[in-house]
Design a protein around this motif. Structure first.
Motif, PDB file in Angstrom:
ATOM      1  N   GLY A  54       0.811  -1.219   0.000  1.00  0.00           N
ATOM      2  CA  GLY A  54       0.000   0.000   0.000  1.00  0.00           C
ATOM      3  C   GLY A  54       0.836   1.257   0.000  1.00  0.00           C
ATOM      4  O   GLY A  54       0.546   2.210  -0.736  1.00  0.00           O
ATOM      5  N   ILE A  55       1.881   1.290   0.820  1.00  0.00           N
ATOM      6  CA  ILE A  55       2.759   2.462   0.869  1.00  0.00           C
ATOM      7  C   ILE A  55       3.468   2.647  -0.471  1.00  0.00           C
ATOM      8  O   ILE A  55       3.583   3.771  -0.964  1.00  0.00           O
ATOM      9  CB  ILE A  55       3.768   2.337   2.037  1.00  0.00           C
ATOM     10  CG1 ILE A  55       3.040   2.489   3.369  1.00  0.00           C
ATOM     11  CG2 ILE A  55       4.882   3.368   1.911  1.00  0.00           C
ATOM     12  CD1 ILE A  55       3.902   2.208   4.577  1.00  0.00           C
ATOM     13  N   THR A  56       3.911   1.564  -1.066  1.00  0.00           N
ATOM     14  CA  THR A  56       4.555   1.647  -2.382  1.00  0.00           C
ATOM     15  C   THR A  56       3.585   2.204  -3.422  1.00  0.00           C
ATOM     16  O   THR A  56       3.948   3.052  -4.241  1.00  0.00           O
ATOM     17  CB  THR A  56       5.055   0.256  -2.814  1.00  0.00           C
ATOM     18  OG1 THR A  56       5.922  -0.260  -1.806  1.00  0.00           O
ATOM     19  CG2 THR A  56       5.797   0.327  -4.137  1.00  0.00           C
ATOM     20  N   TYR A  57       2.354   1.765  -3.401  1.00  0.00           N
ATOM     21  CA  TYR A  57       1.338   2.247  -4.337  1.00  0.00           C
ATOM     22  C   TYR A  57       1.067   3.741  -4.132  1.00  0.00           C
ATOM     23  O   TYR A  57       0.959   4.503  -5.092  1.00  0.00           O
ATOM     24  CB  TYR A  57       0.055   1.445  -4.165  1.00  0.00           C
ATOM     25  CG  TYR A  57      -1.040   1.858  -5.099  1.00  0.00           C
ATOM     26  CD1 TYR A  57      -2.087   2.671  -4.675  1.00  0.00           C
ATOM     27  CD2 TYR A  57      -1.016   1.460  -6.430  1.00  0.00           C
ATOM     28  CE1 TYR A  57      -3.074   3.070  -5.541  1.00  0.00           C
ATOM     29  CE2 TYR A  57      -2.011   1.863  -7.299  1.00  0.00           C
ATOM     30  CZ  TYR A  57      -3.038   2.662  -6.848  1.00  0.00           C
ATOM     31  OH  TYR A  57      -4.011   3.055  -7.721  1.00  0.00           O
ATOM     32  N   VAL A  58       0.984   4.177  -2.880  1.00  0.00           N
ATOM     33  CA  VAL A  58       0.724   5.593  -2.590  1.00  0.00           C
ATOM     34  C   VAL A  58       1.869   6.468  -3.097  1.00  0.00           C
ATOM     35  O   VAL A  58       1.639   7.504  -3.729  1.00  0.00           O
ATOM     36  CB  VAL A  58       0.487   5.812  -1.081  1.00  0.00           C
ATOM     37  CG1 VAL A  58       0.521   7.282  -0.717  1.00  0.00           C
ATOM     38  CG2 VAL A  58      -0.834   5.190  -0.656  1.00  0.00           C
ATOM     39  N   PHE A  59       3.115   6.069  -2.844  1.00  0.00           N
ATOM     40  CA  PHE A  59       4.249   6.863  -3.310  1.00  0.00           C
ATOM     41  C   PHE A  59       4.354   6.863  -4.829  1.00  0.00           C
ATOM     42  O   PHE A  59       4.749   7.856  -5.434  1.00  0.00           O
ATOM     43  CB  PHE A  59       5.557   6.386  -2.678  1.00  0.00           C
ATOM     44  CG  PHE A  59       5.768   6.933  -1.294  1.00  0.00           C
ATOM     45  CD1 PHE A  59       6.093   8.268  -1.101  1.00  0.00           C
ATOM     46  CD2 PHE A  59       5.626   6.120  -0.185  1.00  0.00           C
ATOM     47  CE1 PHE A  59       6.281   8.784   0.164  1.00  0.00           C
ATOM     48  CE2 PHE A  59       5.808   6.625   1.094  1.00  0.00           C
ATOM     49  CZ  PHE A  59       6.135   7.954   1.268  1.00  0.00           C
ATOM     50  N   SER A  60       3.991   5.775  -5.470  1.00  0.00           N
ATOM     51  CA  SER A  60       3.982   5.730  -6.928  1.00  0.00           C
ATOM     52  C   SER A  60       2.945   6.695  -7.491  1.00  0.00           C
ATOM     53  O   SER A  60       3.218   7.433  -8.437  1.00  0.00           O
ATOM     54  CB  SER A  60       3.693   4.311  -7.406  1.00  0.00           C
ATOM     55  OG  SER A  60       3.566   4.270  -8.795  1.00  0.00           O
ATOM     56  N   ALA A  61       1.762   6.695  -6.922  1.00  0.00           N
ATOM     57  CA  ALA A  61       0.706   7.608  -7.376  1.00  0.00           C
ATOM     58  C   ALA A  61       1.113   9.063  -7.129  1.00  0.00           C
ATOM     59  O   ALA A  61       0.879   9.932  -7.973  1.00  0.00           O
ATOM     60  CB  ALA A  61      -0.604   7.293  -6.669  1.00  0.00           C
TER      61      ALA A  61
END
Length: 185
Positions: free
Chosen positions: A36-43
Motif C-alpha cells: 500500500g505504501i509503495t502504491y501511494v508513493f507511486s501515485a
C-alpha cells in the motif's frame, strides 16, 4: 517412542502451530502495508510529474568540441549531439577539410567502416529514446559527397559480416532474435 517423548512431540508441535497462527496476521498485515505504501508513493510521483512545467528545450547530457573521428583517415570530424542515457551517443559529422557536405544535415552513430566504395555510416532516423533503435546504414562517397541509404536496421548490434563482389551482408541481433540483410551496391 515412549509416552513422554510422544507427549513432548505433540506439545512442541502445538506450540509451533500456535506461534505460526499468532504471527501470520502480523506478517500478512506488514506485507499489505508495504504494498500500500509503495502504491501511494507511486501515485504521488505520477501526480508530481504531471504538475511539473514541461520544457520545450532538448536536454543534451554531454557536449564536446569537434574531434577527428577515428577510422576515417582524418577525413571526418565528429561532435557529440546527444548521449542516450544508458545507451549510445549520436554525433554530428562534418568534413575536416571544411568543404560543405551532406553529412551536416543528419545525425550519425559511432560505427564507421571503410570499404572500397566509401564509408559505411549509421544514420539515425530519430534521437528520442522511445523511437530507438531506428538506423539507416548508409554509404558515404567522399569524392562526390553523396550519402546513399543501403538498408534500415532496428537494433544497435549490427556488423558487416561478408562482402562478395557488389553484395554486402549485414548481420544484426536485437537481444532475442537476429537476422541477415543482403544489400547490392
Amino acid at each position: 517412542m515412549n509416552k513422554v517423548s510422544v507427549f513432548l512431540h505433540h506439545l512442541f508441535r502445538y506450540i509451533w502451530n500456535g506461534i505460526f497462527i499468532i504471527s501470520y496476521p502480523v506478517l500478512a498485515t506488514f506485507g499489505l502495508l508495504f504494498v500500500g505504501i509503495t502504491y501511494v508513493f507511486s501515485a504521488l510521483s505520477k501526480l508530481l510529474t504531471k504538475l511539473r512545467p514541461q520544457s520545450d528545450e532538448e536536454v543534451t547530457v554531454y557536449k564536446s568540441s569537434w574531434e577527428v573521428l577515428p577510422n576515417t583517415n582524418g577525413l571526418l570530424e565528429a561532435k557529440v549531439y546527444k548521449q542516450i542515457m544508458f545507451g549510445p551517443s549520436c554525433f554530428q559529422l562534418r568534413r575536416k577539410d571544411g568543404v560543405p557536405s551532406v553529412l551536416e544535415d543528419s545525425i550519425f552513430g559511432g560505427k564507421v567502416r571503410f570499404i572500397d566504395e566509401g564509408i559505411l555510416l549509421e544514420k539515425w532516423n530519430a534521437t528520442e529514446s522511445k523511437d530507438l533503435p531506428d538506423f539507416d546504414i548508409c554509404l558515404y562517397d567522399p569524392d562526390s559527397d553523396k550519402l546513399v541509404s543501403l538498408t534500415t536496421i532496428k537494433c544497435f548490434d549490427w556488423h558487416l559480416s561478408e562482402r562478395v563482389e557488389n553484395n554486402l551482408m549485414f548481420k544484426w541481433f536485437d537481444g532475442t532474435q537476429g537476422g541477415e540483410v543482403k544489400v547490392v551496391l
